[in-house]
Structure formats: C-alpha cells, structure tokens
Design a protein around this motif. Sequence first.
Motif, PDB file in Angstrom:
ATOM      1  N   LEU A  49      47.710  38.347  43.556  1.00 15.52           N
ATOM      2  CA  LEU A  49      47.981  38.041  44.967  1.00 15.52           C
ATOM      3  C   LEU A  49      46.765  38.363  45.835  1.00 15.52           C
ATOM      4  CD1 LEU A  49      51.649  39.371  45.305  1.00 15.52           C
ATOM      5  CD2 LEU A  49      50.909  36.978  45.411  1.00 15.52           C
ATOM      6  N   MET A  50      46.107  39.483  45.537  1.00 13.78           N
ATOM      7  CA  MET A  50      44.904  39.854  46.284  1.00 13.78           C
ATOM      8  C   MET A  50      43.802  38.807  46.085  1.00 13.78           C
ATOM      9  SD  MET A  50      42.952  41.752  48.178  1.00 13.78           S
ATOM     10  CE  MET A  50      43.695  43.393  48.388  1.00 13.78           C
ATOM     11  N   ALA A  51      43.591  38.389  44.843  1.00 14.27           N
ATOM     12  CA  ALA A  51      42.560  37.389  44.548  1.00 14.27           C
ATOM     13  C   ALA A  51      42.872  36.066  45.243  1.00 14.27           C
ATOM     14  CB  ALA A  51      42.437  37.192  43.040  1.00 14.27           C
ATOM     15  N   ALA A  52      44.144  35.682  45.235  1.00 11.06           N
ATOM     16  CA  ALA A  52      44.545  34.438  45.899  1.00 11.06           C
ATOM     17  C   ALA A  52      44.329  34.540  47.406  1.00 11.06           C
ATOM     18  CB  ALA A  52      46.009  34.135  45.589  1.00 11.06           C
ATOM     19  N   ILE A  65      42.734  30.101  41.136  1.00 10.59           N
ATOM     20  CA  ILE A  65      42.925  31.527  40.815  1.00 10.59           C
ATOM     21  C   ILE A  65      44.218  31.726  40.025  1.00 10.59           C
ATOM     22  CG2 ILE A  65      43.165  33.842  41.762  1.00 10.59           C
ATOM     23  CD1 ILE A  65      40.400  32.503  42.179  1.00 10.59           C
ATOM     24  N   TRP A  66      45.289  31.097  40.465  1.00  5.19           N
ATOM     25  CA  TRP A  66      46.568  31.228  39.764  1.00  5.19           C
ATOM     26  C   TRP A  66      46.480  30.642  38.353  1.00  5.19           C
ATOM     27  CZ3 TRP A  66      50.376  34.301  41.151  1.00  5.19           C
ATOM     28  CH2 TRP A  66      50.489  34.682  42.498  1.00  5.19           C
ATOM     29  N   ALA A 116      38.353  40.066  30.652  1.00  6.25           N
ATOM     30  CA  ALA A 116      38.555  39.267  31.864  1.00  6.25           C
ATOM     31  C   ALA A 116      37.292  38.507  32.246  1.00  6.25           C
ATOM     32  CB  ALA A 116      38.985  40.177  33.017  1.00  6.25           C
ATOM     33  N   PHE A 117      36.147  39.187  32.226  1.00  4.60           N
ATOM     34  CA  PHE A 117      34.881  38.521  32.576  1.00  4.60           C
ATOM     35  C   PHE A 117      34.519  37.461  31.535  1.00  4.60           C
ATOM     36  CE2 PHE A 117      34.271  42.013  35.560  1.00  4.60           C
ATOM     37  CZ  PHE A 117      33.581  41.398  36.595  1.00  4.60           C
ATOM     38  N   ALA A 118      34.792  37.746  30.270  1.00  2.20           N
ATOM     39  CA  ALA A 118      34.497  36.773  29.209  1.00  2.20           C
ATOM     40  C   ALA A 118      35.406  35.553  29.333  1.00  2.20           C
ATOM     41  CB  ALA A 118      34.674  37.429  27.834  1.00  2.20           C
ATOM     42  N   THR A 119      36.682  35.805  29.614  1.00  3.39           N
ATOM     43  CA  THR A 119      37.639  34.705  29.780  1.00  3.39           C
ATOM     44  C   THR A 119      37.261  33.834  30.975  1.00  3.39           C
ATOM     45  OG1 THR A 119      39.423  36.058  28.842  1.00  3.39           O
ATOM     46  CG2 THR A 119      40.080  34.129  30.124  1.00  3.39           C
ATOM     47  N   LEU A 120      36.836  34.476  32.055  1.00  2.00           N
ATOM     48  CA  LEU A 120      36.431  33.725  33.248  1.00  2.00           C
ATOM     49  C   LEU A 120      35.214  32.858  32.942  1.00  2.00           C
ATOM     50  CD1 LEU A 120      36.665  33.048  36.228  1.00  2.00           C
ATOM     51  CD2 LEU A 120      35.291  35.078  36.743  1.00  2.00           C
ATOM     52  N   TRP A 121      34.275  33.377  32.178  1.00  4.01           N
ATOM     53  CA  TRP A 121      33.080  32.603  31.824  1.00  4.01           C
ATOM     54  C   TRP A 121      33.461  31.336  31.065  1.00  4.01           C
ATOM     55  CZ3 TRP A 121      30.499  31.068  27.316  1.00  4.01           C
ATOM     56  CH2 TRP A 121      29.204  30.608  27.518  1.00  4.01           C
ATOM     57  N   ILE A 137      35.555  36.575  43.941  1.00  7.53           N
ATOM     58  CA  ILE A 137      36.881  36.426  44.540  1.00  7.53           C
ATOM     59  C   ILE A 137      37.904  37.295  43.801  1.00  7.53           C
ATOM     60  CG2 ILE A 137      38.815  34.804  44.786  1.00  7.53           C
ATOM     61  CD1 ILE A 137      36.730  32.638  45.459  1.00  7.53           C
ATOM     62  N   CYS A 138      37.737  37.399  42.489  1.00  7.45           N
ATOM     63  CA  CYS A 138      38.738  38.081  41.661  1.00  7.45           C
ATOM     64  C   CYS A 138      38.597  39.597  41.595  1.00  7.45           C
ATOM     65  CB  CYS A 138      38.714  37.518  40.243  1.00  7.45           C
ATOM     66  SG  CYS A 138      39.351  35.836  40.093  1.00  7.45           S
ATOM     67  N   VAL A 139      37.374  40.135  41.753  1.00  5.32           N
ATOM     68  CA  VAL A 139      37.196  41.575  41.527  1.00  5.32           C
ATOM     69  C   VAL A 139      38.013  42.467  42.474  1.00  5.32           C
ATOM     70  CG1 VAL A 139      35.038  41.574  40.243  1.00  5.32           C
ATOM     71  CG2 VAL A 139      34.966  41.454  42.737  1.00  5.32           C
ATOM     72  N   PRO A 140      38.238  42.091  43.746  1.00  2.72           N
ATOM     73  CA  PRO A 140      39.113  42.958  44.548  1.00  2.72           C
ATOM     74  C   PRO A 140      40.518  43.058  43.953  1.00  2.72           C
ATOM     75  CG  PRO A 140      37.854  41.509  45.975  1.00  2.72           C
ATOM     76  CD  PRO A 140      37.651  41.018  44.578  1.00  2.72           C
ATOM     77  N   GLY A 141      40.983  41.961  43.369  1.00  8.00           N
ATOM     78  CA  GLY A 141      42.284  41.981  42.701  1.00  8.00           C
ATOM     79  C   GLY A 141      42.274  42.862  41.473  1.00  8.00           C
ATOM     80  N   LEU A 142      41.163  42.836  40.739  1.00  5.49           N
ATOM     81  CA  LEU A 142      41.024  43.694  39.569  1.00  5.49           C
ATOM     82  C   LEU A 142      41.092  45.158  39.968  1.00  5.49           C
ATOM     83  CD1 LEU A 142      40.394  44.139  36.585  1.00  5.49           C
ATOM     84  CD2 LEU A 142      37.969  43.796  37.102  1.00  5.49           C
TER      85      LEU A 142
END
Length: 302
Positions: A49-52, A65-66, A116-121, A137-142
């Motif tokens: 939700l934070m990342a979104a 993001i979702w 997570a970083f590998a999957t995003l790549w 965008i995603c790291v605050p959610g992490l």
Amino acid sequence: MQDMMDKMDIAFPHLGIYLEGVPKGFSIFGFQIAFYGVIIGIGVLCGVLMAAYVAKKEKFDADVIWDFAIYAIIFSIMGARVYYVVFAWDRYKNDLLGIFRLRNGGLAIYGAVIAAFATLWIYCKVKKQNYLQIADICVPGLVIGQVIGRWGNFMNREVFGEYTDSLLAMRLPVDAVRASDISEKISAHMVEGTNYIQVHPTFLYESLWNLILLLIMLCYRQYKKFEGEQSLLYLGGYGLGRAWIEGIRTDTLFIPHTTVAVSQVLAIVLFVAALAADIIIRRKIKQKTTSAVIMEGSADTK
C-alpha cells in the motif's frame, strides 16, 4: 516486578510494563494461527500500500506496483527462508521437514531483500520498466514492512540480544525462548530464584531504527538527485543500523566454519558500497552540470 514469571508473560521492568499471558497465536476452527505470520502479512500489505501510494504521488502507474508485488511477495519469502536455512543448516540437516515450518520463525530479512531486488530486476527486464525508478518507489514500502514485521519476532520471543540493564531491558521466561538463544552472558546474569532472562529487545531497536529511516526517506524523496538514490539510502541506512544491532543479537547466523556474523558483514559492505556509490554518482552529476554551464557560457560569448 515479580521474581517468577508465567511462561506467556513479557516484561520491561525499567518502564514499569508487565504484560501477562501474551499469546503466540490463536485458534480458528481448531487450526492454530501464529501471530508471527499474521504480523508479517500485515507488514507486507502495508508495504505494498505504501509503494502504491508513493507511485501515485509520482504519477506512476500503481497497477505496475501491484502486479510486481505478487512476484515480490512469493520470491521474497522464499529468499528469506533460503538465506536463513543456509546459514543455520545445523538446525535443519537432521530435520529437513523443519525447513517448511515457517510458523516457527526463521525468515532472514536480508534474504528477502536480495530476492526482492533480484525479482524486480527480472520483472523490469521482462516488462521493459525502469528498474531504478520502481526500486525507489518500492523501498519505502519495504521499510514499513520491516517496521511492522519485527513485532512478529516479539510475539515469537526471538531476535533479542545479550544481557542488559538499560532502560529498555526486556524480561522473558526461560521456558518461552529457544535454549540456543540464551548465551553464557545471559545465563551468568540470571538471578537465583527467578525463571527469566533479561535482554536487549533488538527487535524493538530495529523496528525503531527502520521507522526513523522511513521518515528520512519520505522527507528526502523530493530532494533526491538521481533515480536509485532512495534505494541507496535504504541499503546504506539499514546496513548502518543492522551492523551494530547484529553485534548484540544472540541468534546471529554465521558464515560456515567461522564466528563471523554473515548479516553484519553484509550490512557493513552495503553501507560502504551505498555511501561510495552515492558520492561517486553525485560527483558525476556535478561535473556534467558544471561542463554544461561552461559550454553554455562559451556559446553565449561567441
């Protein structure tokens, strides 16, 4: 504070807090559900939700993001478990089925971060998205997921440190924790006639550290100089905190055949690498800006 504690009690004596009967889980139709899993789940949901939310603020398609979150959740949990099992192999080599008992804890955050970083790549390569932009965008959610998720360790009576008599000292009944997590120093400070240990609540330290890191990231976001800087801030900031917190934990995972804490080494490496990368990239940006100004000045002179 009383000398004898019931098995499910938790206390913070110097804060005057005594929690009676804190359960590790609850039952629904005879099925036992661990609070550890529930809290991790809440942390994951809040993280997405934070990342979104950040995506919408930056006018980026939140549906991306979702979509990514589905893959990230699956592979991050797998990564967290694999990392833990690899560096705690002695606990599982004679009980292979224990590898799949996630309700007993045993998820290493660095394993989740790496996955997570590998999957995003991979996701960005396939979907042709900007990797650094989405990572930022995603790291605050992490981070918010980590802030919340550490309280799952609290419910499990795990991820605590050595003996302390500091303001935040926490007491746990001996029968409520793993024997392997009770160090010689902790045992040496057990008072005769009592049944509890008194330790650093390192889960709390990390949760608070991550909360501060999250606030810094959100405040600095509008001032970032380049795509990927938020990710470097996370990797360096979390690494800095984890390096000293890991040093006082009693459930540390070691590099095989050594007494070197693997997560502490990784934390230090990431902090140094993130700091160096940020400095180098900023210098390059400054040099380009200076060169552009000089060229523009030369053109005006002509």
